[in-house]
Structures are given as C-alpha cells and as structure tokens.
Design an enzyme around this catalytic site. Structure first.
Site, PDB file in Angstrom:
ATOM      1  N   ASN A  97       0.863  -1.189   0.000  1.00 38.84           N
ATOM      2  CA  ASN A  97       0.000   0.000   0.000  1.00 38.84           C
ATOM      3  C   ASN A  97       0.899   1.238   0.000  1.00 38.84           C
ATOM      4  OD1 ASN A  97      -1.845   2.016   0.485  1.00 38.84           O
ATOM      5  ND2 ASN A  97      -2.321   1.383   2.591  1.00 38.84           N
ATOM      6  N   TRP A  98       0.968   1.889  -1.146  1.00 39.85           N
ATOM      7  CA  TRP A  98       1.890   3.029  -1.270  1.00 39.85           C
ATOM      8  C   TRP A  98       1.349   4.295  -0.617  1.00 39.85           C
ATOM      9  CZ3 TRP A  98       3.566   2.519  -7.174  1.00 39.85           C
ATOM     10  CH2 TRP A  98       4.175   1.271  -7.349  1.00 39.85           C
ATOM     11  N   LYS A  99       0.093   4.295  -0.264  1.00 38.31           N
ATOM     12  CA  LYS A  99      -0.556   5.466   0.361  1.00 38.31           C
ATOM     13  C   LYS A  99      -0.302   6.726  -0.469  1.00 38.31           C
ATOM     14  CE  LYS A  99       0.109   3.309   4.831  1.00 38.31           C
ATOM     15  NZ  LYS A  99       0.090   3.456   6.262  1.00 38.31           N
ATOM     16  N   HIS A 155      -9.409   0.954   5.064  1.00 38.05           N
ATOM     17  CA  HIS A 155      -8.111   1.129   5.736  1.00 38.05           C
ATOM     18  C   HIS A 155      -8.321   2.030   6.948  1.00 38.05           C
ATOM     19  CE1 HIS A 155      -3.995   2.319   6.518  1.00 38.05           C
ATOM     20  NE2 HIS A 155      -3.625   1.250   5.837  1.00 38.05           N
ATOM     21  N   GLU A 213      -6.757   4.425   8.059  1.00 34.32           N
ATOM     22  CA  GLU A 213      -6.589   5.863   7.797  1.00 34.32           C
ATOM     23  C   GLU A 213      -7.845   6.455   7.172  1.00 34.32           C
ATOM     24  OE1 GLU A 213      -2.934   5.346   5.672  1.00 34.32           O
ATOM     25  OE2 GLU A 213      -1.986   4.708   7.533  1.00 34.32           O
ATOM     26  N   GLU A 227      -5.406  -5.353  10.465  1.00 33.52           N
ATOM     27  CA  GLU A 227      -4.350  -4.368  10.679  1.00 33.52           C
ATOM     28  C   GLU A 227      -4.600  -3.628  11.995  1.00 33.52           C
ATOM     29  OE1 GLU A 227      -2.410  -3.077   6.775  1.00 33.52           O
ATOM     30  OE2 GLU A 227      -4.167  -1.812   7.041  1.00 33.52           O
ATOM     31  N   GLY A 230       2.518   1.725  10.772  1.00 35.03           N
ATOM     32  CA  GLY A 230       3.481   2.823  10.653  1.00 35.03           C
ATOM     33  C   GLY A 230       4.216   3.142  11.941  1.00 35.03           C
ATOM     34  N   SER A 287       3.460  -2.702  10.264  1.00 35.25           N
ATOM     35  CA  SER A 287       4.906  -2.761  10.444  1.00 35.25           C
ATOM     36  C   SER A 287       5.514  -4.111  10.028  1.00 35.25           C
ATOM     37  CB  SER A 287       5.276  -2.414  11.898  1.00 35.25           C
ATOM     38  OG  SER A 287       4.864  -1.089  12.190  1.00 35.25           O
ATOM     39  N   GLY A 320       2.803  -1.341   4.270  1.00 34.86           N
ATOM     40  CA  GLY A 320       2.858   0.087   3.953  1.00 34.86           C
ATOM     41  C   GLY A 320       4.287   0.522   3.690  1.00 34.86           C
ATOM     42  N   GLY A 321       4.951   1.056   4.730  1.00 30.74           N
ATOM     43  CA  GLY A 321       6.294   1.619   4.608  1.00 30.74           C
ATOM     44  C   GLY A 321       7.279   0.754   3.832  1.00 30.74           C
TER      45      GLY A 321
END
Ligand code: PEP
Length: 269
Positions: free
Chosen positions: A20-22, A107, A109, A179, A185, A225, A246-247
């Site tokens: 997920n590049w956000k 998600h 967010e 998640e 993150g 993470s 993500g990251g």
C-alpha cells in the site's frame, strides 16, 4: 487460481503480499518502483503480489503490469456510488475500466481521517463487487481498544457490519486484512501469537456465518509494520495468508524480501 470450495482439501487459498503506497512517491518514483518490482517477479512464484499506487498513477501502473503473471494492482479506496455529482471521488466502474483487479476498503486511515464507518464501507464493498473489483477489506482495533480488552469485539463488529450482508459467493471474492491500528506505521508489529489469534477468530466468525469451506477459502492478510525481518515468522502462522505492507512496500528491495519470505514459507508446506 481461484479457490475451489468443492475441492477444499486439494486447493490452497491464495497467499498474497500487497503493498500500500498510500500518498507517497511522485510519478517518476512510482514508475521506477513498479519497474523494479515487476522486473524481479519470478515465473514460478506462488505468492500473488499486489501493488496499490495512488489514483493518479493507477492507470499507468496497471498498464505496465497487464501481462505480468502473479502481480495485480489495487486502488486504495473507491466511492460507494457508481457515478454522479461527487467532486473528487473515483467510482468502482471507473477503476474496473482501467484493468485494476482489487480495491482496498476500510483502511484505518480512511476510517480515522475520513470518518468512514462500517455501514459506508459495506456499501463500498457492494459497489466494488458489482463491478468485479475484489475488495481487500481492512479491520483492526486501536491501542486503547486492545488495552481495554475490546479488540475482539471491535474486529468482530467491523467484519459483521462491513461484510456479512454479502452472499456466500460474494464473500469468497473478498480478501481480509487484519491491521491493528497501533501497529500501522509505528515499527511495532503484532506478535505472531496476537496475529494468529485474531486471524483464527475472524476465520471462525466467517465459518459460523458461511460455513467452513468458505472460511477456509478466504485469504486473511496481516498488516502493521511488516518488514523483511519479521515477515517470515508472521507468515508462518497457520491463519496468516500474507501481508498488507505500507512503509516497507516503498523500497523495492524490502518489498521483494517480504515476498521471498512468503515464498520460503510456501516452500515448506
Ligand atoms: C498499512 O498502511 O496498511 C500498513 C500496514 O503500514 P505499515 O506497514 O507502514 O505499518
């Protein structure tokens, strides 16, 4: 390959590593990352890889990956509506029309910053499936909810309200991502035990509503993470069918090492 519920004993559910590049990367960076990942996909690989670029780059990334085996593209969100006067929104038919296969829905967010609740997310799931987009439905508790012992009920409610309006066939099209919000993150991942416990609970819940074969056919990913250092032990858990990353999905080397971790686990099965 789609899981065949009639032959549940002989077919395995899909193992997936999704990035997920956000809201990260500019155009050149997004295309370079796409190239770097696509260039190192292995023809014999069993893991399905999904990349999820921002909307602006979705069409080009999807075109670039169109003929590549075992790699698909997801949108990070979609509207609950098909069309109309909804400035700034992007609908499921639009996303499907450019060859995208999946859409991430719910998600944390989106839940936190855009106030998306389970009932709205249920509409998005419906809209996605109506347009042949496969939902990656996210659920997960906050730290406060975990510390007060409410985590199981929170996740249960997210699944029931967001997905249980679906019929059995629709349910089998969904991927679920657990998640925990406190792990996203933060560099603090859930332990394999915590992940396994929640994934098993989700599978049992689905089994209670749709039956064991359906529950066994659904891929449940862990997100929060995930890194090359912890991926293998998380993917080793019986009910963890991959990761939503993500990251670590923003660096080709890290992401590829996470895919390798899943391949390693699969090679032992
Ligand atoms: C995510 O955004 O879905 C996620 C899990 O992020 P990270 O891997 O950076 O924790």
């Amino acid at each position: 390959m789609k899981y065949d519920t009639e032959n549940a004993n002989v077919m395995k559910r899909k193992k997936i590593v999704a990035g997920n590049w956000k809201m990260n990367l500019n155009y050149a960076e997004a295309m370079a990352l796409t190239d770097a990942i696509a260039g190192r996909m292995n023809e014999n690989q069993e893991t399905e890889v999904i990349v999820s670029p921002p909307f602006l780059f979705l069409h080009e990334v999807a075109s670039q990956l169109k003929d590549k085996a075992m790699i698909s593209v997801a949108a990070q969100n979609c509207s609950d509506k098909n069309s109309g006067a909804f400035t700034g929104e992007v609908s499921p038919p639009m996303i499907a029309s450019i060859g995208v296969d999946y859409v991430i829905i719910g998600h944390s967010e989106r839940r936190k910053y855009f106030y998306e609740d389970n009932l709205l997310l249920a509409e998005k799931v419906k809209g996605a499936l109506r347009n042949s987009l496969l939902p990656v439905y996210c659920c997960g508790e906050t730290l406060e909810q975990r510390n007060s012992g409410k985590h199981v009920n929170v996740v249960k409610q997210q699944i029931e309200e967001g997905l249980f309006h679906l019929d059995k066939m629709q349910m089998e099209e969904c991927v679920i991502a657990y998640e925990p919000v406190w792990a996203i993150g933060t560099g603090v991942n859930a332990t394999p035990q915590q992940a396994q416990e929640m994934h098993a609970m989700i599978r049992k819940l689905i089994s209670g509503k749709y039956g064991e074969k359906t529950a066994e056919s659904i891929s449940i990913l862990y997100g929060g993470s995930v890194t090359p250092a912890n991926a293998e032990e998380l993917f080793n858990c019986k009910d963890v069918d991959g990761g939503l990353v993500g990251g670590a999905s923003l660096k080709a080397d890290d992401f590829l090492r996470i895919i390798d971790a899943m391949e390693k686990v699969l090679s032992r099965e």
